[in-house]
Design an enzyme around this catalytic site. Structure first.
Site, PDB file in Angstrom:
ATOM      1  N   ASP A 238       5.213  52.989  88.586  1.00 37.75           N
ATOM      2  CA  ASP A 238       6.246  53.338  87.500  1.00 37.75           C
ATOM      3  C   ASP A 238       7.181  52.417  86.240  1.00 37.75           C
ATOM      4  OD1 ASP A 238       8.856  54.408  86.887  1.00 37.75           O
ATOM      5  OD2 ASP A 238       9.642  54.227  89.193  1.00 37.75           O
TER       6      ASP A 238
ATOM      7  N   ASP B 158      13.164  61.809  86.634  1.00 31.50           N
ATOM      8  CA  ASP B 158      14.545  61.418  87.563  1.00 31.50           C
ATOM      9  C   ASP B 158      15.279  62.042  88.150  1.00 31.50           C
ATOM     10  OD1 ASP B 158      12.984  58.893  88.059  1.00 31.50           O
ATOM     11  OD2 ASP B 158      14.155  57.606  87.103  1.00 31.50           O
TER      12      ASP B 158
END
Length: 742
Positions: free
Chosen positions: A471, A541
């Site tokens: 990430d 997301d």
């Protein structure tokens, strides 16, 4: 094939031709890029030398030969061309004027890699390298062209052969001058939670561009543009596609001059970029991809898909179906224990999941996002068996185990920050901006990269980990490195992304069988550069099925389906609070890597049964979905797309409706990619019953009637007697159709 006749280069793969020549002033002039044409001894008739009496002339007494109007291959600054250049070099005397003339060329089989940068590769490829030379400053530029079955790869390498230092202010990976400006420009724009939405605009005189100065390719603009004719559709018409194999700051622009010539430039963003070259040093640009298609946007997309799958991705998974995973993030966020994780994993195994991924919160004192980034040691209070023990327990259930990292970041509340506050990117005497309660580590420094590698290696070397989610949740501010002197600070952004690539290389070298998924607050660094290291990326997301229609449709413009991370999440959705059916969420997520992101122990028995059937369906068809030819069919209130096997014997069609309308017209859609002579049996996934049979030519020309919405009759079946699976009423509905040639 690369041919050279009469000072003219003709690069072709049988589908496209790319032609340019050595001009009278020994610069390179662009002649043609488009559908393949027959080779001939001379293409000089394609070069038009015609200028006005006010244009700067290269040769005294010859006013027609002016760089102001000539289409050039790699233009430089200051000798008559007033458009933006591909290259600009500042010399010790302050001048930025260069005169890069043709010196030599070489044509070879194969293609070399680029040290420190992602690069394409392949066996059936031919490469042209042209050396340009500026005699006054003793600088050599090598233009590199590699022709693949799917398209053309370009890059440039600059060498300082002289005794004086030089400074590169701008160096594009590719420049292309097109004869006219009758184009619409397509870009993939957005922001967090709504990445890569398609935007189309007519190009006009002047400059239109997209870029990033965030230290990453960004969610705002993807490093891609396409120029299509106004009449071009998904299936027909001309389109040029351009992409950059790079993950840092970029620029992609189109400049239309007074004579309607369109100049395309793509490369590292020159804003806040400089690169110093001393004697004997060189600089290599990232690679650019140039695609031409006369078969519409889908033709362009499939060339990108094939190139990225076959000639860019290196992972053992590049031609493999991906494991079906469950990720605990939206199920638990930071609030989990070893027991709660194992309970989710047990249920996941029972319904057919193959991989469990433990997301953020497993390390340090990480109970929220304010602490512990950089301290990659397990939190034994949460996970008393440690990562090694938990992985073993997950493996014993029959699941592979994956783990989340955010290697480029550090929290102020962390042991790493206490020990090495100098590792953080910051400008002396300036306040540091805080983003998501974290700072960015200075990956332009080898010692910082090595430090993080060692921390990750400690965990990866002792536990059976088959997947890493990497990430990156904030962009760079106060860009500065304490390891660089004042004259090299504008090299920082490029050096940073080279550090990211370096860490990937170190990890892949030690753990070649780990499946990496890149992530950046969702899809903020979904770019070709990272596909070289990680064959899939978390698409966004935003897991809402309706929003994912827009995002995945746009992403497919150049990225293959197998590169898109797609999950079925809980409802109400955590990003937009919308409720959609479990069926629709899966029907959207099938067209990607496919997985789940919810607590399976908090849903009903009926829903668990649905999930088990969904997983069975995907396992049966995932090789087709992830490795077949993908076609976009329509977007808007109704979305549809399909994937077709290479032998055209099997296809899967996804059809989606966002909002229902009363008493609508019948919906019919023309399919593509089928064998016109084959008869296809069409089933729906709902009950696998025989739906109907049609020949391929009928489905592609007449189309398939898809649904009957509410008409006021008691039963829609009585309206037509056709094509009513029974679940297409209301908002947010979907249907999957399976086509099998008899």
């Amino acid at each position: 094939m690369i041919l050279f006749d009469n000072n003219t280069f003709h690069i072709t793969n049988g589908k496209i031709s790319y032609i340019f020549k050595i001009l009278r002033n020994e610069h390179l002039g662009q002649l043609y890029f488009g559908k393949a044409i027959k080779h001939r001894n001379s293409f000089d008739h394609l070069l038009v030398e015609k200028a006005t009496n006010l244009a700067p002339a290269v040769f005294q007494g010859d006013l027609d030969f002016s760089l102001e109007v000539l289409k050039q291959e790699y233009p430089s600054y200051g000798t008559g061309d007033f458009r933006d250049p591909a290259i600009q070099i500042t010399q010790p005397n302050g001048s930025s004027i260069t005169d890069l003339i043709y010196k030599s060329h070489v044509i070879t089989k194969g293609k070399s890699s680029i040290k420190g940068l992602p690069s394409t590769y392949g066996d059936n490829v031919e490469t042209l390298e042209i050396t340009l030379y500026d005699v006054l400053i003793d600088v050599k530029v090598i233009l590199k062209y590699s022709i693949f079955e799917a398209g053309l790869i370009r890059s440039a390498e600059i060498y300082n052969l002289g005794t004086n230092p030089i400074k590169i202010d701008r160096v594009m990976s590719a420049s292309l001058d097109l004869y006219d400006a009758d184009f619409e420009m397509i870009t993939l724009n957005g922001a967090w939670g709504r990445e890569r939405h398609i935007q189309t605009q007519k190009i006009v005189k002047g400059i239109q561009s997209i870029s990033s100065a965030r230290g990453a390719s960004s969610a705002m603009h993807n490093p891609f543009i396409a120029l299509k004719r106004p009449y071009t559709t998904e299936q027909t018409g001309e389109v040029y596609g351009f992409s950059l194999i790079y993950s840092g700051n970029f620029l992609a622009q189109v400049q239309v001059d007074a004579y309607d010539v369109s100049r395309v430039l793509i490369g590292i963003n020159p804003f806040e970029f400089e690169w110093n070259l001393n004697q004997g040093e060189s600089f290599h640009t990232p690679e650019a991809v140039l695609i031409y298609s006369d078969e519409g946007l889908n033709g362009m997309s499939q060339n990108f898909h094939n190139l990225f799958r076959n000639n860019l991705m290196r992972s053992p998974y590049k031609q493999k179906a991906r494991p079906i995973l469950i990720n605990n993030w939206e199920a638990t966020y930071f609030d989990f224990t070893e027991d709660s994780i194992l309970e989710i994993a047990k249920t996941a195994k029972n319904v057919g999941v193959e991989l469990f991924v433990l997301d953020d919160g497993w390390f340090g004192n990480r109970n929220n996002d304010t602490s512990s980034l950089g301290d990659w040691s397990v939190n034994l209070k949460k996970l008393p068996s440690g990562i090694k023990g938990l992985a073993e327990k997950i493996n014993n259930l029959g699941l592979d185990f994956g783990l989340w990292f955010e290697p480029e970041m550090v929290n102020e509340i962390s042991n790493l920050y206490k020990t090495h506050p100098d590792y953080v990117i910051s400008t002396p005497a300036r306040k540091k901006s805080y983003g998501r309660n974290q700072y960015v580590l200075d990956f332009s420094r080898d010692e910082v990269v090595n430090c993080i590698f060692e921390k990750m290696y400690e965990t990866l070397s002792i536990a059976n980990i088959s997947y890493i989610k990497w990430d990156m949740n904030r962009n760079i501010t106060e860009a500065y490195s304490c390891s660089l002197d004042h004259s090299h600070q504008k090299e920082f952004f490029h050096r940073y992304i080279l550090g990211v690539y370096s860490l990937y290389e170190k990890l892949i070298d030690r753990f070649p069988n780990i499946l990496f998924e890149s992530c950046s607050a969702g899809g903020a660094r979904f770019d070709p550069g990272l596909l070289y290291y990680a064959p899939q990326a978390w698409t966004s997301d935003n897991t809402d099925a309706v929003e994912r229609l827009h995002i995945q449709y746009g992403t497919s413009m150049l990225y293959p389906i197998a590169s898109m991370g797609t999950h079925v999440a809980a409802v109400p959705n955590h990003q937009v609070d919308r409720c959609t059916s479990l069926k629709m969420r899966a029907d959207v997520a099938y067209f990607g890597t496919f997985g789940y992101e919810l607590d399976l122990n908090k849903i009903s028995t009926d829903e668990l049964g649905q999930i088990e059937k969904q997983i069975m369906f995907f396992k049966e068809h995932r090789e087709l979905i992830q490795l077949g030819d993908f076609y976009r069919l329509q977007s808007g209130n109704y979305y549809s797309w399909m994937v077709v096997s290479n032998d055209r014997k099997t296809a899967i069609l996804g059809y989606y409706k966002i909002l229902a309308h009363p008493n609508p017209s019948l919906k019919k859609i023309k399919l593509v990619g089928l064998d016109k002579n084959s008869e296809y049996k069409i089933n729906t996934f709902i009950n696998q019953k025989l739906f109907t049979k049609h020949y391929g030519d009928e489905l592609m020309n007449c189309g398939l009637i898809l649904e009957t919405e509410f008409t006021g009759l008691m039963q829609a079946e009585n309206f037509t007697g056709k094509y009513t699976p029974g679940t297409d009423k209301g908002d947010f509905t979907s249907q999957i159709y399976i086509l099998t040639a008899e």
